[in-house]
Structure formats: structure tokens, C-alpha cells
Design an enzyme around this catalytic site. Structure first.
Site, PDB file in Angstrom:
ATOM      1  N   GLU A  52       2.016 -13.910  28.745  1.00  0.00           N
ATOM      2  CA  GLU A  52       2.095 -15.039  29.688  1.00  0.00           C
ATOM      3  C   GLU A  52       3.324 -14.963  30.589  1.00  0.00           C
ATOM      4  OE1 GLU A  52       2.230 -18.948  27.894  1.00  0.00           O
ATOM      5  OE2 GLU A  52       2.063 -19.945  29.825  1.00  0.00           O
ATOM      6  N   GLY A 106      -0.208 -25.289  34.046  1.00  0.00           N
ATOM      7  CA  GLY A 106       1.068 -25.287  34.760  1.00  0.00           C
ATOM      8  C   GLY A 106       1.503 -26.586  35.413  1.00  0.00           C
ATOM      9  N   LYS A 156      -2.245 -14.117  30.535  1.00  0.00           N
ATOM     10  CA  LYS A 156      -2.244 -15.571  30.774  1.00  0.00           C
ATOM     11  C   LYS A 156      -1.324 -15.877  31.956  1.00  0.00           C
ATOM     12  CE  LYS A 156      -1.337 -20.031  28.588  1.00  0.00           C
ATOM     13  NZ  LYS A 156      -1.503 -20.836  27.391  1.00  0.00           N
TER      14      LYS A 156
HETATM   15  P1  13P Z   1      -0.109 -25.705  30.429  1.00  0.00           P
HETATM   16  O1  13P Z   1      -1.577 -25.476  30.541  1.00  0.00           O
HETATM   17  O2  13P Z   1       0.278 -27.118  30.156  1.00  0.00           O
HETATM   18  O3  13P Z   1       0.656 -25.084  31.576  1.00  0.00           O
HETATM   19  O4  13P Z   1       0.379 -24.908  29.149  1.00  0.00           O
HETATM   20  C1  13P Z   1      -0.071 -23.647  28.926  1.00  0.00           C
HETATM   21  C2  13P Z   1       0.872 -22.961  28.047  1.00  0.00           C
HETATM   22  O5  13P Z   1       0.505 -22.492  27.006  1.00  0.00           O
HETATM   23  C3  13P Z   1       2.275 -22.859  28.468  1.00  0.00           C
HETATM   24  O6  13P Z   1       2.933 -21.900  27.707  1.00  0.00           O
END
Ligand code: 13P
Length: 341
Positions: free
Chosen positions: A177, A262, A219
Site C-alpha cells: 500500500e 483515502g 493497494k
Molecule cells: P481508507 O479506505 O479509510 O483509506 O483505509 C484504507 C486503509 O487500509 C488505510 O491503510
């Protein structure tokens, strides 16, 4: 490396129209969200909230994997059934956040580096024994007039690649991510350029460290204007910019891309994912799905308010959001569906 096992896990996580549910908020983040929703910030309320999520009726129809946090992976329902077992019974693969948050990046004022590589191998062995079959590590890249620096991008992508390599050796699929944050007044083009550079560096690092691209899930953020930008973009523009950026950078060997939300509203996150499927149906080399936290959980958290009498309504809302994200993955989401549930 047991590539066969890793690829089997990846295929299960990406199957059909399902997606991932991120429920891995650190204690500090969970407390912040609880405080905003007027919920007491205690370990017992954290546990009760996570029980509400994992026991949501029908969750396994929409969600293929749930990302837990260290505190949560050891927790159980009030009747004593481990959350991991509840998830497995629902056909949901348990995952685990393994980064240990961010700290200031020395030498780069105002930028962050994600930590947690020390002892990672041992922690992964423990999580594997508990049933986790995939993991998550989040790198954070912020945009300002002077950021991000190349040093910050390189340091963070190197750490992500090291994490991914250690995961694969442990039989755990890495969810990789690299999040370019939405905060700031920057425009969509700036987000595109930064995301493109971040992804290029990431895949260079993954290649350099012998990470098997077929045994991971990316991600990323969607490509969006900053939250305080004076020029917001329409849904199709975001879908096109996001897919174009990823086509330029993400090799076809990667089996799937699962977006973070996000800070987008649940409706916008679903609409953007939907538009990508409508426009690019059958034209993409990878599966495109979701790995949302706030875009699935937030409305349910606000309904729950920490009260037992609200559990059923909150679970219905959680299920609704997950189903609408499934529809988005099929390219069948419509704004009117928001009222139909
Ligand atoms: P959000 O979808 O709230 O951005 O969170 C995703 C996530 O796993 C952040 O690390």
C-alpha cells in the site's frame, strides 16, 4: 517460498465481485474515530465494535478478506469465539496489518517513513499460526509545494519491497500500500504525477528484491484532486486518470489492485470504482477491487454510537456498503441504489 499457496490465497481474495475490508485501525486511529463519533475509547469498546463488524450477517457474500490489527487478532466475541474463527466460518480470509506506523524521516523535514521491519519475520510466523494468510503495510506520501522528495519515495518503496519479500517467504500474501494522501490543495495532475512516480519506484524496488509480482496485491490511492483543491474532478475524469496512471506503471503480472478510499465519501469511492469498470470492462490486465476502511465502515460506526440497541442497524449499513461496492466492481452501481436498501 510456497508460490502455489500464495497464488491460491490471491485468487480467493480477488474472486468474483468481492473485495477486502480494512478493519485494521491502530489503537490511536480507532480512538480518534470513536471520539469523533462520541464513543468511549476503551479496549472493550474496540472489541465490541470489531465484534459488530465480523458478525455482520451476510458479510462473507461481499468480503473475501478482512485486515485485522494486532490488538484485534487475539480478540473474541463476548461468547468467547475468536474473531479469526468467525471470519473463517464466514469464508473470509483473515489478514493482518504488520507495519508499525510512521515516524519522521530523518533528513527530510515534514516527511514520514513507515517502520516495522525489525522482527517482522517472527511476527509473521506468529500471525500465520493464528490463521492470517495476507498482510498489509502502508507507506504514506504527502503532497505539498515541496513534497514529496525522491528520498522519501525511495526510502518508503524500499521498505515496502522488503516487507513484501519477507511476507512471501512466510506464506503470507503482501498487500502493498503506497498511499499518496489526498490532503492539500493540489490538482488532479499533481496527484497523477506523484502517483506515477511512486508506482515506478515501487516496482523497481519489488523487482530488485526478487518479489514475485504474481503473489501480491497492490493497494493504491485513486488519482484525485486534493481535498481542498478548488478544482474537483468529475467521476469519469477520476476513473480515467486512475486507470491511465496504473496502466503506465503496474505490470500485467500483478493479479489485482484493491483501492483504499483515502477520505472519499463512501458514495464517491463506489462511483469511482464503478466508472473504472464501466469504461474499461475486460480491457485491464489486473482485477480491480476495493480494500476500503472508512468507505465501508464510517456510516455504520456513526449509527452504532457504542450502543447495543444500534448493532442491528449498524450491521445492515455495513452490509449495504459492502454490497454497493460489489455492484461497483461489476460496473452496476447507480447512485439511486443508495436509497434502495
Ligand atoms: P481508507 O479506505 O479509510 O483509506 O483505509 C484504507 C486503509 O487500509 C488505510 O491503510
Amino acid at each position: 517460498m510456497n508460490t502455489k499457496e500464495l497464488i491460491k490465497t490471491v485468487n480467493t481474495l480477488l474472486a468474483g465481485d468481492k473485495g477486502l475490508l480494512a478493519m485494521d485501525e491502530s489503537t490511536a486511529t480507532c480512538n480518534r474515530r470513536f471520539e469523533e463519533a462520541g464513543i468511549p475509547q476503551t479496549i472493550e469498546y474496540h472489541r465490541a465494535y470489531r465484534e459488530l463488524i465480523v458478525t455482520t450477517p451476510g458479510l462473507g457474500k461481499c468480503i473475501s478478506g478482512a485486515i485485522l490489527y494486532d490488538e484485534t487478532i487475539y480478540q473474541a466475541t463476548k461468547d468467547g469465539v475468536l474473531f479469526v474463527d468467525i471470519l473463517k466460518q464466514a469464508g473470509i480470509i483473515p489478514g493482518i496489518k504488520v507495519d508499525e506506523g510512521t515516524t519522521n524521516l530523518a533528513g527530510f523535514h515534514g516527511e514520514k517513513i513507515t517502520v516495522g521491519l525489525d522482527g517482522l519475520q517472527q511476527r509473521l510466523a506468529k500471525y500465520y499460526a493464528l490463521g492470517a494468510r495476507f498482510a498489509k503495510w502502508r507507506a504514506v506520501i504527502s503532497i505539498s509545494t515541496v513534497h514529496p522528495s525522491m528520498g522519501c519515495i525511495e526510502a518508503n518503496m524500499h521498505a515496502l519491497a522488503r516487507y513484501a519479500a519477507v511476507c512471501q517467504e512466510a506464506g503470507i500474501v503482501p498487500v502493498v500500500e503506497p498511499e499518496v494522501l489526498m490532503d492539500g490543495p493540489h490538482n488532479l495532475k499533481k496527484c497523477f504525477d506523484v502517483t506515477e512516480r511512486v508506482q515506478h519506484v515501487l516496482f523497481d524496488e519489488l523487482f530488485a528484491l526478487n518479489v514475485n509480482l504474481q503473489a501480491l496485491i497492490l493497494k493504491p490511492n485513486m488519482v484525485l484532486p486534493g481535498l481542498s483543491s478548488s478544482r474537483q474532478a468529475d467521476i469519469d475524469t477520476v476513473a480515467e486518470a486512475t486507470v491511465t496512471c496504473l496502466l503506465q506503471t503496474v505490470p500485467a503480472a500483478v493479479p489485482g489492485i484493491a483501492f483504499l478510499s483515502g477520505g472519499q465519501s463512501p458514495e464517491m469511492a463506489a462511483a469511482h470504482l464503478n466508472a473504472m469498470h464501466v469504461k474499461y470492462k475486460d480491457k485491464l490486465p489486473w482485477a480491480l477491487t476495493f480494500s476500503f476502511a472508512r468507505a465501508i465502515q464510517q456510516p455504520a460506526l456513526e449509527l452504532w454510537k457504542g450502543k447495543d440497541e444500534n448493532i442491528e442497524a449498524a450491521q445492515k449499513m455495513l452490509y449495504k456498503r459492502a454490497c454497493l461496492d460489489n455492484a461497483a466492481r461489476r460496473g452496476e452501481y447507480r447512485a439511486e441504489m443508495e436509497k434502495e436498501f
